[in-house]
Design an enzyme around this catalytic site. Structure first.
Site, mmCIF file in Angstrom:
data_model
loop_
_atom_site.group_PDB
_atom_site.id
_atom_site.type_symbol
_atom_site.label_atom_id
_atom_site.label_comp_id
_atom_site.label_asym_id
_atom_site.label_seq_id
_atom_site.Cartn_x
_atom_site.Cartn_y
_atom_site.Cartn_z
ATOM 1 N N ARG A 78 53.988 45.036 42.060
ATOM 2 C CA ARG A 78 52.701 45.701 42.231
ATOM 3 C C ARG A 78 52.175 46.147 40.880
ATOM 4 O O ARG A 78 52.832 46.920 40.175
ATOM 5 C CB ARG A 78 52.771 46.905 43.181
ATOM 6 C CG ARG A 78 51.368 47.520 43.375
ATOM 7 C CD ARG A 78 51.273 48.535 44.488
ATOM 8 N NE ARG A 78 49.873 48.917 44.670
ATOM 9 C CZ ARG A 78 49.308 49.252 45.823
ATOM 10 N NH1 ARG A 78 50.028 49.257 46.927
ATOM 11 N NH2 ARG A 78 48.036 49.577 45.883
ATOM 12 N N GLU A 138 42.510 46.649 55.451
ATOM 13 C CA GLU A 138 41.858 47.939 55.165
ATOM 14 C C GLU A 138 40.703 47.773 54.168
ATOM 15 O O GLU A 138 39.786 48.595 54.136
ATOM 16 C CB GLU A 138 42.870 48.952 54.615
ATOM 17 C CG GLU A 138 43.843 49.512 55.643
ATOM 18 C CD GLU A 138 44.985 48.577 56.006
ATOM 19 O OE1 GLU A 138 45.281 47.662 55.210
ATOM 20 O OE2 GLU A 138 45.583 48.743 57.081
ATOM 21 N N ASN A 139 40.754 46.725 53.352
ATOM 22 C CA ASN A 139 39.684 46.519 52.364
ATOM 23 C C ASN A 139 38.327 46.229 53.010
ATOM 24 O O ASN A 139 37.286 46.330 52.353
ATOM 25 C CB ASN A 139 40.038 45.399 51.371
ATOM 26 C CG ASN A 139 41.136 45.756 50.394
ATOM 27 O OD1 ASN A 139 41.882 44.898 49.945
ATOM 28 N ND2 ASN A 139 41.261 47.033 50.034
ATOM 29 N N TRP A 140 38.310 45.897 54.315
ATOM 30 C CA TRP A 140 37.023 45.727 55.008
ATOM 31 C C TRP A 140 36.219 47.012 55.001
ATOM 32 O O TRP A 140 35.012 47.007 55.198
ATOM 33 C CB TRP A 140 37.229 45.283 56.465
ATOM 34 C CG TRP A 140 37.687 43.866 56.637
ATOM 35 C CD1 TRP A 140 38.905 43.457 57.112
ATOM 36 C CD2 TRP A 140 36.947 42.659 56.369
ATOM 37 N NE1 TRP A 140 38.970 42.084 57.136
ATOM 38 C CE2 TRP A 140 37.783 41.566 56.689
ATOM 39 C CE3 TRP A 140 35.667 42.395 55.874
ATOM 40 C CZ2 TRP A 140 37.382 40.246 56.541
ATOM 41 C CZ3 TRP A 140 35.266 41.072 55.723
ATOM 42 C CH2 TRP A 140 36.113 40.024 56.057
ATOM 43 N N SER A 165 43.090 43.168 51.726
ATOM 44 C CA SER A 165 43.820 43.748 52.852
ATOM 45 C C SER A 165 42.873 43.987 54.020
ATOM 46 O O SER A 165 41.649 44.051 53.847
ATOM 47 C CB SER A 165 44.481 45.069 52.439
ATOM 48 O OG SER A 165 43.514 46.098 52.364
ATOM 49 N N ASP A 185 46.753 44.780 42.085
ATOM 50 C CA ASP A 185 45.918 45.980 42.133
ATOM 51 C C ASP A 185 45.439 46.400 40.747
ATOM 52 O O ASP A 185 46.103 46.142 39.754
ATOM 53 C CB ASP A 185 46.725 47.119 42.785
ATOM 54 C CG ASP A 185 45.839 48.255 43.270
ATOM 55 O OD1 ASP A 185 44.621 48.035 43.440
ATOM 56 O OD2 ASP A 185 46.359 49.366 43.470
ATOM 57 N N GLY A 186 44.285 47.050 40.719
ATOM 58 C CA GLY A 186 43.790 47.630 39.459
ATOM 59 C C GLY A 186 42.529 46.986 38.907
ATOM 60 O O GLY A 186 42.091 47.346 37.805
ATOM 61 N N ASN A 187 41.931 46.071 39.642
ATOM 62 C CA ASN A 187 40.716 45.397 39.150
ATOM 63 C C ASN A 187 39.569 46.377 38.913
ATOM 64 O O ASN A 187 38.857 46.298 37.913
ATOM 65 C CB ASN A 187 40.220 44.354 40.166
ATOM 66 C CG ASN A 187 41.198 43.224 40.356
ATOM 67 O OD1 ASN A 187 42.172 43.107 39.618
ATOM 68 N ND2 ASN A 187 40.955 42.392 41.353
HETATM 69 C C1 IPE Z 1 46.074 46.762 48.051
HETATM 70 O O1 IPE Z 1 45.282 47.417 47.121
HETATM 71 C C2 IPE Z 1 45.394 45.525 48.523
HETATM 72 C C3 IPE Z 1 45.242 44.475 47.526
HETATM 73 C C4 IPE Z 1 45.681 44.479 46.299
HETATM 74 C C5 IPE Z 1 44.539 43.325 48.000
HETATM 75 P P1 IPE Z 1 44.372 48.659 47.521
HETATM 76 O O2 IPE Z 1 43.780 49.147 46.254
HETATM 77 O O3 IPE Z 1 43.443 48.283 48.593
HETATM 78 O O4 IPE Z 1 45.457 49.666 48.094
HETATM 79 P P2 IPE Z 1 45.417 51.237 48.238
HETATM 80 O O5 IPE Z 1 44.144 51.582 48.909
HETATM 81 O O6 IPE Z 1 45.474 51.781 46.842
HETATM 82 O O7 IPE Z 1 46.635 51.564 49.014
HETATM 83 C C1 IPE Z 2 42.661 45.143 43.754
HETATM 84 O O1 IPE Z 2 41.940 45.931 42.884
HETATM 85 C C2 IPE Z 2 41.816 44.087 44.402
HETATM 86 C C3 IPE Z 2 41.519 44.351 45.807
HETATM 87 C C4 IPE Z 2 42.001 45.326 46.521
HETATM 88 C C5 IPE Z 2 40.605 43.440 46.458
HETATM 89 P P1 IPE Z 2 41.162 47.234 43.348
HETATM 90 O O2 IPE Z 2 39.755 46.839 43.685
HETATM 91 O O3 IPE Z 2 41.887 47.944 44.407
HETATM 92 O O4 IPE Z 2 41.171 48.057 42.006
HETATM 93 P P2 IPE Z 2 41.415 49.620 41.821
HETATM 94 O O5 IPE Z 2 42.694 49.959 42.502
HETATM 95 O O6 IPE Z 2 40.223 50.317 42.428
HETATM 96 O O7 IPE Z 2 41.504 49.787 40.343
HETATM 97 MG MG MG Z 3 43.334 49.417 44.372
#
Ligand code: IPE
Ligand code: IPE
Ligand code: MG
Length: 237
Positions: A179, A62-64, A60, A15-17
């Site tokens: 994480r 949910e990412n959809w 995830s 996470d954190g990209n």
């Molecule tokens: C979790 O990160 C999913 C992945 C790293 C692929 P999210 O950024 O989607 O999670 P939430 O929304 O902060 O819980």
């Molecule tokens: C994790 O990074 C990658 C994916 C969930 C695909 P995020 O895109 O959630 O990055 P933040 O949490 O918004 O920094």
């Molecule tokens: Mg994130």
């Protein structure tokens, strides 16, 4: 006291990209791009360290719900990853698997996934699970439906029968969850498999996560005492 040594199976919530890119005034996709480089490096580090299995949370279920353009670019990056890294995985003895809801992935991506899984299926090194379109609750429900359709007597189902039918197969227990990105939650990742997992949270954003910190997380795990509900005396022999 039980010192458990190297964790057999590590799961990483990468996470954190987005924040990494934001801080630099770049579009989020740049963070994802940099994130892919980090993933490659950590896969290599995990393999060299001798882990049995590594599961990376890439997308995830949910990412959809993210904006179409972000979803599209993430799918493109996954597509590209599979095309360019398949040889590396094969040559390094890694067995590649995707866990998650494949019905929601494109035909093209499914084709690449199947090709990579087939090519690496006879490898004997580390298991690499890439969690794409993955949700722990979705996985549990899909598993129940699949087993019911296959004619299992669901009134007699035991933990082990169920666990090996999950997407993770024989690697159904995760020892350590890492994480990055500062949040301290599971976000629907490996909810069954992580029942007794240790957790390592770090504020480091995924595109900044190094091999050194990965080894540190493993070292930190090494120092812990895992009791699995028993008392320290019980597990010390
Ligand atoms: C979790 O990160 C999913 C992945 C790293 C692929 P999210 O950024 O989607 O999670 P939430 O929304 O902060 O819980
Ligand atoms: C994790 O990074 C990658 C994916 C969930 C695909 P995020 O895109 O959630 O990055 P933040 O949490 O918004 O920094
Ligand atoms: Mg994130």
């Amino acid at each position: 006291m039980r010192k458990s040594g190297l964790p057999g199976h590590v799961g990483i919530i990468m996470d954190g990209n987005g924040r990494w890119a934001n801080i630099r005034g770049l579009p989020r996709v740049e963070g994802h791009r940099q994130g892919v480089h980090r993933s490659k490096d950590i896969i290599d580090a995990a393999n060299k360290a001798g882990l049995e299995a590594l599961t990376l949370y890439a997308f995830s279920i949910e990412n959809w719900r993210r904006p179409d353009l972000e979803v599209y670019t993430l799918m493109q990056l996954l597509d590209m990853y599979l095309r360019t890294e398949i040889d590396f995985l094969f040559e390094n003895g890694i067995t590649f698997r995707v866990i998650g809801n494949r019905q929601r992935l494109s035909v093209g991506l499914n084709f690449l996934i199947e090709k990579a899984e087939e090519l690496t299926s006879q490898n004997r090194g580390m298991y690499l699970n890439l969690a794409i379109s993955y949700g722990g609750r979705d996985e549990i429900l899909r598993t129940i439906r699949k087993m019911a359709l296959e004619g299992y007597d669901m009134t007699k189902i035991e933990e082990h029968d169920f666990a090996v039918n999950l997407d993770t197969g024989q690697r159904d227990t995760v020892d350590l969850i890492i994480r990055t990105g500062g949040e301290q939650r599971l976000s629907n990742f490996l909810i069954w498999q992580a029942a007794y997992a240790e957790f390592y949270y770090t504020d480091t954003l995924w595109p900044d996560f190094t091999r050194e910190e990965f080894y540190m997380a493993i070292h930190n795990y090494n120092q812990r005492e895992r009791r699995f509900g028993t008392s320290a005396e019980k597990v010390s022999f």
